[in-house]
Design a protein around this motif. Structure first.
Motif, mmCIF file in Angstrom:
data_model
loop_
_atom_site.group_PDB
_atom_site.id
_atom_site.type_symbol
_atom_site.label_atom_id
_atom_site.label_comp_id
_atom_site.label_asym_id
_atom_site.label_seq_id
_atom_site.Cartn_x
_atom_site.Cartn_y
_atom_site.Cartn_z
ATOM 1 N N ARG A 38 0.867 11.509 7.580
ATOM 2 C CA ARG A 38 1.400 11.622 6.225
ATOM 3 C C ARG A 38 0.321 12.129 5.264
ATOM 4 O O ARG A 38 0.558 12.984 4.426
ATOM 5 N N GLU B 51 0.812 -1.217 0.000
ATOM 6 C CA GLU B 51 0.000 0.000 0.000
ATOM 7 C C GLU B 51 0.845 1.267 0.000
ATOM 8 O O GLU B 51 0.397 2.305 -0.438
ATOM 9 N N PHE C 17 -4.920 3.831 4.617
ATOM 10 C CA PHE C 17 -5.229 2.422 4.383
ATOM 11 C C PHE C 17 -5.470 1.651 5.667
ATOM 12 O O PHE C 17 -5.134 2.084 6.765
ATOM 13 N N THR D 110 0.971 2.529 -3.466
ATOM 14 C CA THR D 110 -0.251 3.269 -3.829
ATOM 15 C C THR D 110 -0.240 4.645 -3.174
ATOM 16 O O THR D 110 -0.592 5.647 -3.800
ATOM 17 N N THR D 111 0.179 4.683 -1.905
ATOM 18 C CA THR D 111 0.202 5.970 -1.216
ATOM 19 C C THR D 111 1.189 6.918 -1.878
ATOM 20 O O THR D 111 0.928 8.105 -2.001
ATOM 21 N N ALA E 54 -0.470 8.351 -4.608
ATOM 22 C CA ALA E 54 -1.495 9.278 -4.142
ATOM 23 C C ALA E 54 -0.882 10.592 -3.684
ATOM 24 O O ALA E 54 -1.506 11.634 -3.760
ATOM 25 N N LYS E 55 0.370 10.534 -3.194
ATOM 26 C CA LYS E 55 1.055 11.752 -2.765
ATOM 27 C C LYS E 55 1.346 12.654 -3.950
ATOM 28 O O LYS E 55 1.727 13.795 -3.785
ATOM 29 N N ARG F 231 -10.481 3.956 -4.491
ATOM 30 C CA ARG F 231 -9.304 4.155 -5.352
ATOM 31 C C ARG F 231 -9.656 4.852 -6.649
ATOM 32 O O ARG F 231 -8.878 5.652 -7.163
ATOM 33 N N GLN G 141 -6.407 12.589 -0.200
ATOM 34 C CA GLN G 141 -5.437 11.623 0.300
ATOM 35 C C GLN G 141 -6.124 10.350 0.770
ATOM 36 O O GLN G 141 -7.349 10.287 0.885
ATOM 37 N N ILE G 142 -5.319 9.340 1.033
ATOM 38 C CA ILE G 142 -5.894 8.053 1.427
ATOM 39 C C ILE G 142 -5.211 7.513 2.678
ATOM 40 O O ILE G 142 -4.015 7.702 2.888
#
Ligand SMILES: Nc1ncnc2c1ncn2[C@@H]1O[C@H](COP(=O)(O)OP(=O)(O)O)[C@@H](O)[C@H]1O
Ligand SMILES: [Mg+2]
Lengths: 312, 321
Positions: free
Chosen positions: B168, A203, B99, A206-207, A210-211, B60, B96-97
């Motif tokens: 973050r 992940e 998880f 993916t992050t 996403a950043k 997503r 942002q995500i």
């Protein structure tokens, strides 16, 4: 980190001691009498026993080992019964040639294998991926002597661009290093691919996307750095097995390294040379593994810090 | 007056199923199959459903981490599924995500500070010394300390890791955060802390959340609106109070009946769902839920129920209603 290195260094002492004992014993288990080999088959029994005495073979095994080990600690590997020269001098001549071949093969394998693995993973299930994986399988599966013969036939006999055997120029190095490195390249390609795919699933990748980081940074910085850690271990271990594999390759290509030296020494019952060669190969192997472990600890913070607590 | 921040229209995401040596596409997993909803500014939209119902894929695709098969995603009334990469880069800062798995979500070879500072630098929010100051200030607002800056992820517990992940995400000062099962991997005692942190941060920074969870108990604590997904489709949507008081879809009722209550007098009958969630590559015809529905009727087997509004903000897709 320093304690870790010291710990690992201390651990390699008993390993090397064990190796010296093993080498000493195996040489003495080989069929044939080195005294006869040196004196000649038609020598008189008196002459043979004189030679045996000169070689120190009349003494008990424990005395022989004691002398061997004591000399070893002084850096003295004995004198070749065949070449009548100090073994260390012979090895000093031959070992760099083997190292040259091994390093060339390893570089080739790393360059080809890791690159192919990365491209395979990034373009998963594409034609590139399929072709690279097929090639890697071929590299892994091709028998060394067959591959050597094919390369000699095609590049040396047919096209005439590379010499088929011998040494001296960089061109002499090419066919033997391809032969020696092919299997490693295949293995590294597969390792790199699966390691990359594993990391790309994480992940944090993916992050990272996403950043808003660019794909070059996501792959090059986040994915590759993590994926190459296990690959590096395999690379180190490959170095060791390539040193061993050099024996066959050197014989086929008449490459003047320790591989051929070892084969000749076994045939002439040249105990000191056999002992010395195997010992030097083993110590290199242990040394390389040590270097890989330290590098690994340096690269992976999880290991670097865990050693404080004693765990590996 | 509520204002929409995020809206999706007829969103679909199909994953090709490849089989055989030639990896020919032999079908599609319809992970998300035509869903529409909107998330109001400053609010939390709770997206619930069993594992495999397409919640994560929805998240997503909204964040453009995966391309939709079809449908549109709007952010502040601007369609973002058609942005070029430079426009998308600017948009990433806004969304942002977070998880579920705080272990896989952190790069093991980057310190906490590096992970946060990297995003700040990528969006030019700070530079040089300012990077560290800014990162530490975000870390502190997420319950971490300044000395955690140069620590590696493996030195932290699951709950603390999740704080890092949240820090973050928030460092980029987003307005919208997809929280994909942010507490599902944590101990129950830690879950409450993280939920409270998310709620406090929402108030402080006026954040909008898409909160994905399979746990209706957790969703109840955080959401303003709830949407229920089943096999890629939205089967019910309602304001939180309304949803928990009057769930209408048999699937919603079944999910709610499984939530443990603290009230010993509440008489609850647990509705057991029959069988497993069907294969999303071959969803049942008619109502997708009919194979497991306790009230299945003939019409359910061949006619797809449409999502109909039954009360303000409350829609449901069921032939019974
Ligand atoms: N990258 C992918 N490739 C193929 N299938 C996928 C992929 N991602 C998700 N799926 C499938 O889509 C369906 C929905 O998955 P997901 O969105 O993760 O559901 P949820 O988050 O509700 O558990 C599952 O059947 C899953 O196997
Ligand atoms: Mg999910």
């Amino acid at each position: 980190m320093r304690t870790y290195i010291v710990q690992r260094l201390l651990l390699s002492v008993p390993v090397i001691f064990g190796v010296s004992l093993l080498v000493f014993s195996i040489v003495r288990l080989l069929p044939g009498d080195p005294a006869i080999a040196v004196a000649g088959v038609h020598a008189t029994p008196a002459y043979i026993s004189q030679v045996r005495e000169e070689l120190g073979l009349d003494k008990g095994l424990h005395v022989q080992y004691y002398l061997f080990a004591a000399n070893l600690l002084r850096g003295d590997l004995g004198t070749s019964t065949f070449y009548k020269r100090p073994v260390s001098a012979i090895l000093l001549e031959r070992f760099p040639r083997t190292l040259e071949l091994t390093v060339a093969a390893l570089l080739l394998a790393a360059l080809l294998g890791v690159t192919a693995g990365i491209f395979s993973a990034v373009t998963r299930n594409s034609i590139i991926d399929g072709a690279a994986m097929l090639a890697s399988l071929a590299g892994l599966a091709a028998p060394v002597f067959w591959l050597a013969l094919m390369l000699q036939l095609f590049f040396a006999v047919h096209l005439g661009i590379f010499p088929s055997a011998g040494s001296g120029t960089i061109f002499h190095l090419i066919l033997p290093s391809i032969t020696l490195g092919a299997a490693s390249a295949g293995l590294l390609a597969r390792m790199t691919r699966s390691s990359m795919l594993e990391v790309l699933r994480q992940e944090y990748i993916t992050t990272a996307r996403a950043k808003g980081l660019s794909e070059t940074i996501v792959i090059g910085k986040h994915a590759l750095k993590n994926a190459l850690i296990p690959v590096l271990t395999v690379l180190g271990l490959q170095f060791g097995s390539l040193l061993g594999g050099a024996v066959l390759t050197e014989t086929i290509f008449a490459w003047p390294g320790v591989g051929r030296l070892l084969v000749d020494a076994i045939l002439t019952r040249d105990y000191p040379v056999v002992q010395g060669t195997v010992l030097v190969l083993s110590v290199s192997f242990v040394g390389i593994n040590l270097a890989v472990d330290i590098l690994y600890a340096y690269l992976d913070p999880r290991i670097r810090f865990d050693v404080k607590g004693g765990a590996g | 007056m509520t204002e929409q921040l995020v809206r999706i229209e007829n969103l679909k995401k199909y994953f090709p199923v490849r089989t055989g040596v030639l990896s020919r596409t032999t079908g599609f997993i319809k992970a998300v199959d035509d869903i529409s909803f909107s998330v109001n500014k400053g609010e939390t939209y709770g997206l619930v459903g069993e594992s495999g119902s397409g919640k994560s894929t929805t998240g997503r695709v909204i964040l453009q981490l995966q391309q939709p098969t079809s449908g549109k995603v709007f952010f502040r009334d601007r369609e973002i599924s058609t942005l070029n990469s430079r426009q998308l880069h600017a948009m990433r800062k806004e969304m942002q995500i977070v998880f579920q798995d705080p272990y896989s979500a952190l790069n093991p070879r980057m310190t906490v500070g590096e992970a946060i500072a990297e995003g700040l630098a990528a969006h030019r929010l700070a530079a040089g010394r300012g990077l560290q100051e800014m990162a530490i200030s975000v870390m502190e607002s997420c319950g971490l300390s300044a000395y955690h800056y140069s620590r590696y992820p493996h030195e932290f517990s699951g709950g603390q890791r999740q704080r890092i992940v949240i820090a973050r995400a928030l460092s980029l000062q987003p307005s919208f955060v997809v929280a994909d099962e942010p507490v599902s991997a944590l101990d129950v005692s830690i879950q409450a802390q993280i939920i409270n942190l998310l709620k406090n941060l929402q108030e402080k920074y006026h954040l909008t959340y898409l909160f994905i969870s399979h746990d209706l108990g957790v969703v109840r604590h955080v959401s303003d609106n709830v949407g229920v997904m089943y096999l890629g489709t939205l089967v019910e949507e309602a304001p939180k109070k309304e949803f928990y008081a009057h769930p209408l879809h048999p699937y919603s009722k079944a999910l709610l009946s499984a939530v443990p209550t603290t009230d010993p007098l509440a008489k609850k009958q647990r509705i057991a769902l029959k069988g497993q969630i069907p294969n999303p590559a071959a969803p049942p015809p008619g109502c997708r839920f009919h194979t497991r529905c306790p009230h299945v009727m003939t019409v359910c087997r061949d006619t797809v129920p449409l999502l109909r509004t039954v009360a303000p903000g409350h829609s449901v897709a069921c032939h019974l209603v």
